[in-house]
Design a protein around this motif. Structure first.
Motif, PDB file in Angstrom:
ATOM      1  N   LEU A  40      -2.833  26.483   9.613  1.00 50.35           N
ATOM      2  CA  LEU A  40      -2.891  25.595   8.450  1.00 50.35           C
ATOM      3  C   LEU A  40      -3.687  26.256   7.330  1.00 50.35           C
ATOM      4  N   LYS A  41      -3.188  26.105   6.117  1.00 52.52           N
ATOM      5  CA  LYS A  41      -3.861  26.656   4.940  1.00 52.52           C
ATOM      6  C   LYS A  41      -4.082  25.542   3.917  1.00 52.52           C
ATOM      7  N   PRO A  42      -5.329  25.323   3.479  1.00 51.20           N
ATOM      8  CA  PRO A  42      -6.554  25.984   3.945  1.00 51.20           C
ATOM      9  C   PRO A  42      -6.927  25.533   5.359  1.00 51.20           C
ATOM     10  N   ARG A  43      -7.821  26.301   5.983  1.00 50.73           N
ATOM     11  CA  ARG A  43      -8.212  26.002   7.366  1.00 50.73           C
ATOM     12  C   ARG A  43      -8.953  24.668   7.431  1.00 50.73           C
ATOM     13  N   PRO A  44      -8.631  23.811   8.409  1.00 47.24           N
ATOM     14  CA  PRO A  44      -9.342  22.536   8.588  1.00 47.24           C
ATOM     15  C   PRO A  44     -10.831  22.749   8.879  1.00 47.24           C
ATOM     16  N   ASP A  45     -11.636  21.793   8.481  1.00 45.50           N
ATOM     17  CA  ASP A  45     -13.072  21.871   8.766  1.00 45.50           C
ATOM     18  C   ASP A  45     -13.545  20.721   9.665  1.00 45.50           C
ATOM     19  N   GLY A  46     -12.596  19.892  10.114  1.00 43.09           N
ATOM     20  CA  GLY A  46     -12.917  18.793  11.014  1.00 43.09           C
ATOM     21  C   GLY A  46     -11.794  18.583  12.016  1.00 43.09           C
ATOM     22  N   LEU A  47     -12.142  18.205  13.230  1.00 44.21           N
ATOM     23  CA  LEU A  47     -11.146  18.002  14.280  1.00 44.21           C
ATOM     24  C   LEU A  47     -11.483  16.729  15.050  1.00 44.21           C
ATOM     25  N   LEU A  48     -10.518  15.845  15.104  1.00 46.29           N
ATOM     26  CA  LEU A  48     -10.671  14.549  15.763  1.00 46.29           C
ATOM     27  C   LEU A  48      -9.643  14.487  16.896  1.00 46.29           C
ATOM     28  N   LEU A  79      -8.271   7.131   3.168  1.00 45.80           N
ATOM     29  CA  LEU A  79      -8.007   6.368   1.947  1.00 45.80           C
ATOM     30  C   LEU A  79      -9.300   5.817   1.351  1.00 45.80           C
ATOM     31  N   ASP A  80     -10.136   5.228   2.205  1.00 41.74           N
ATOM     32  CA  ASP A  80     -11.383   4.620   1.721  1.00 41.74           C
ATOM     33  C   ASP A  80     -12.365   5.643   1.189  1.00 41.74           C
ATOM     34  N   HIS A  81     -12.224   6.914   1.613  1.00 41.38           N
ATOM     35  CA  HIS A  81     -13.144   7.960   1.146  1.00 41.38           C
ATOM     36  C   HIS A  81     -12.487   8.888   0.131  1.00 41.38           C
ATOM     37  N   GLY A  82     -11.324   8.487  -0.379  1.00 39.68           N
ATOM     38  CA  GLY A  82     -10.685   9.234  -1.457  1.00 39.68           C
ATOM     39  C   GLY A  82     -10.053  10.539  -1.050  1.00 39.68           C
ATOM     40  N   LEU A  83      -9.673  10.672   0.226  1.00 36.32           N
ATOM     41  CA  LEU A  83      -9.024  11.892   0.687  1.00 36.32           C
ATOM     42  C   LEU A  83      -7.547  11.625   0.959  1.00 36.32           C
ATOM     43  N   ALA A  84      -6.712  12.604   0.664  1.00 31.71           N
ATOM     44  CA  ALA A  84      -5.271  12.443   0.834  1.00 31.71           C
ATOM     45  C   ALA A  84      -4.867  12.631   2.296  1.00 31.71           C
ATOM     46  N   PHE A  85      -3.924  11.810   2.730  1.00 34.97           N
ATOM     47  CA  PHE A  85      -3.355  11.977   4.071  1.00 34.97           C
ATOM     48  C   PHE A  85      -2.233  13.003   4.004  1.00 34.97           C
ATOM     49  N   ASN A 102      -9.144   0.165  18.692  1.00 37.09           N
ATOM     50  CA  ASN A 102      -8.881   1.594  18.528  1.00 37.09           C
ATOM     51  C   ASN A 102      -8.825   2.004  17.067  1.00 37.09           C
ATOM     52  N   THR A 103      -8.316   1.121  16.215  1.00 34.82           N
ATOM     53  CA  THR A 103      -8.250   1.425  14.788  1.00 34.82           C
ATOM     54  C   THR A 103      -9.648   1.609  14.213  1.00 34.82           C
ATOM     55  N   GLN A 104     -10.552   0.692  14.529  1.00 36.63           N
ATOM     56  CA  GLN A 104     -11.922   0.774  14.021  1.00 36.63           C
ATOM     57  C   GLN A 104     -12.665   1.964  14.621  1.00 36.63           C
ATOM     58  N   ALA A 105     -12.406   2.253  15.900  1.00 40.88           N
ATOM     59  CA  ALA A 105     -13.096   3.361  16.563  1.00 40.88           C
ATOM     60  C   ALA A 105     -12.806   4.689  15.863  1.00 40.88           C
ATOM     61  N   ILE A 106     -11.521   4.953  15.571  1.00 41.53           N
ATOM     62  CA  ILE A 106     -11.176   6.207  14.902  1.00 41.53           C
ATOM     63  C   ILE A 106     -11.585   6.180  13.429  1.00 41.53           C
ATOM     64  N   TYR A 107     -11.576   4.997  12.825  1.00 41.29           N
ATOM     65  CA  TYR A 107     -12.081   4.871  11.456  1.00 41.29           C
ATOM     66  C   TYR A 107     -13.544   5.330  11.422  1.00 41.29           C
ATOM     67  N   ASP A 108     -14.329   4.873  12.385  1.00 47.19           N
ATOM     68  CA  ASP A 108     -15.751   5.245  12.449  1.00 47.19           C
ATOM     69  C   ASP A 108     -15.918   6.747  12.644  1.00 47.19           C
ATOM     70  N   SER A 149     -14.836   8.643   9.445  1.00 44.65           N
ATOM     71  CA  SER A 149     -15.847   8.439   8.401  1.00 44.65           C
ATOM     72  C   SER A 149     -17.082   9.293   8.663  1.00 44.65           C
ATOM     73  N   HIS A 150     -17.458   9.414   9.926  1.00 49.77           N
ATOM     74  CA  HIS A 150     -18.613  10.258  10.281  1.00 49.77           C
ATOM     75  C   HIS A 150     -18.362  11.710   9.889  1.00 49.77           C
ATOM     76  N   LEU A 151     -17.170  12.233  10.196  1.00 47.70           N
ATOM     77  CA  LEU A 151     -16.857  13.616   9.848  1.00 47.70           C
ATOM     78  C   LEU A 151     -16.868  13.818   8.336  1.00 47.70           C
ATOM     79  N   ILE A 152     -16.365  12.837   7.611  1.00 49.01           N
ATOM     80  CA  ILE A 152     -16.351  12.925   6.144  1.00 49.01           C
ATOM     81  C   ILE A 152     -17.776  12.945   5.603  1.00 49.01           C
ATOM     82  N   LYS A 153     -18.646  12.122   6.160  1.00 51.19           N
ATOM     83  CA  LYS A 153     -20.051  12.074   5.720  1.00 51.19           C
ATOM     84  C   LYS A 153     -20.792  13.370   6.043  1.00 51.19           C
ATOM     85  N   GLU A 154     -20.287  14.093   7.068  1.00 53.31           N
ATOM     86  CA  GLU A 154     -20.889  15.387   7.413  1.00 53.31           C
ATOM     87  C   GLU A 154     -20.324  16.515   6.554  1.00 53.31           C
TER      88      GLU A 154
END
Length: 340
Positions: A239-247, A208-214, A165-171, A174-179
């Motif tokens: 939320l401000k600013p508005r999110p651009d990805g939803l998982l 973390l691996d893509h340089g984004l803050a949690f 499950n950890t790897q699945a959500i990581y994938d 990461s896909h959303l970040i690449k988009e």
């Protein structure tokens, strides 16, 4: 009260010995086909019911396998059960299925019922409130095999069938970040359930691996039902600013969020890209189709049942003891809801 029909009653009607009747009813090869048919037809017409419980006591096998799941009204669990049923039927076993409704107390009651029903083995996906597995101790003591799937207890010697499950959500993250997504909200269930806590880890690792803050505010724990979309979207839009990805950790809930966003005139994936989880049928019925993680639920049911039945076979008595975790492959399926 009607009298219970016995093999002695059938023997009197057909004019044969009770031994011959008993053999015919159990399909013994020494009974001729025409004799067997005569006995079976007579038994049916007389309303005879075989005493499976008494037979199981003699053979020390019930040919029944217990299954305890959190909820029956789950597409994922229904698919798992279908896989189990297929393998069990092929091997001549019957399933006794119960649901815990996410309650430890109900799970304890279910386990006691399964034990008293003398099931040959037990398959369990534990309830959200289950912290320990002491209620399965009677099974362990009598060496009745117990195998966990999907939701498995930590630090135990039982076999578990899972995905990573950890790897699945990581994938998926990461896909959303690449988009191009930089503000990703993760919607999941009760974090006391290790399935969801593991997914949260994957989300954090990917950021973390893509340089984004949690950010804690970007994690929403919620009921993942199909009616939850409006409530989740209301939270997201505050939320401000508005999110651009939803998982979202469930396709039904992800589809509900997609529809709620469209009602608010928010474009998917242009404004908010979405990825669900499970690859349920609904993921292919909404527009745009949902990107999702393929969780091989049917295959999980097959694998869990095969391992349990193999253990019940005398030739494979050590299988469950030697294999503590079976990890199945997941797959990220990219569709219109996240492809920009």
């Amino acid at each position: 009260m009607n009298k219970e029909i016995t093999i002695y009653d059938i023997a009197k009607v057909v004019g044969l010995s009770p031994t011959t009747v008993s053999r015919a009813l159990s399909n013994h090869p020494r009974v001729k086909e025409n004799t067997r048919e005569k006995i079976l037809n007579t038994a049916k017409n007389m309303g005879y019911q075989s005493n499976i419980f008494a037979s199981s006591l003699r053979k020390k096998r019930s040919k029944s396998i217990g299954v305890i799941i959190p909820k029956l009204n789950s597409p994922f669990q229904s698919s798992v059960l279908a896989g189990m049923e297929e393998i069990a039927t092929q091997a001549g076993y019957n399933l006794i299925i119960s649901q815990s409704t996410e309650s430890l107390e109900k799970e304890v009651s279910n386990a006691n019922t399964m034990f008293n029903s003398r099931v040959d083995g037990l398959l369990v996906s534990k309830a959200g409130t289950t912290d320990n597995i002491e209620h399965f101790a009677p099974f362990f003591k009598k060496q009745i095999p117990v195998l966990f799937f999907d939701r498995v207890p930590e630090d135990n010697n039982c076999t578990g069938v899972v995905i990573n499950n950890t790897q699945a959500i990581y994938d998926a993250t990461s896909h959303l970040i690449k988009e191009g997504c930089k503000r990703i909200v993760h919607v999941l269930g009760n974090l006391k359930i290790n399935v969801y806590s593991d997914r949260l880890k994957g989300y954090k690792y990917a950021l973390l691996d893509h340089g984004l803050a949690f950010k804690e505010e970007n994690v929403i724990t919620n009921d993942l039902g199909e009616e939850s979309g409006d409530r989740i979207v209301e939270k997201i839009l505050k939320l401000k600013p508005r999110p651009d990805g939803l998982l979202v950790s469930n396709d039904a809930c992800a589809a509900s969020c997609l529809m709620a966003l469209k009602k608010k005139k928010i474009s998917v994936p242009e404004d908010i890209a979405i990825v669900g989880f499970n690859n349920d049928l609904i993921s292919r019925m909404v527009e745009p189709n949902l990107s999702t993680i393929n969780y091989p639920s049917y295959h999980m049911g097959e694998v869990a049942m095969k391992n349990l039945i193999n253990h019940l076979d005398d030739e494979h008595q050590e299988i469950l003891q030697k294999t503590n975790t079976i990890t199945l492959r997941h797959e990220l399926i990219i569709r219109g809801s996240s492809k920009r």
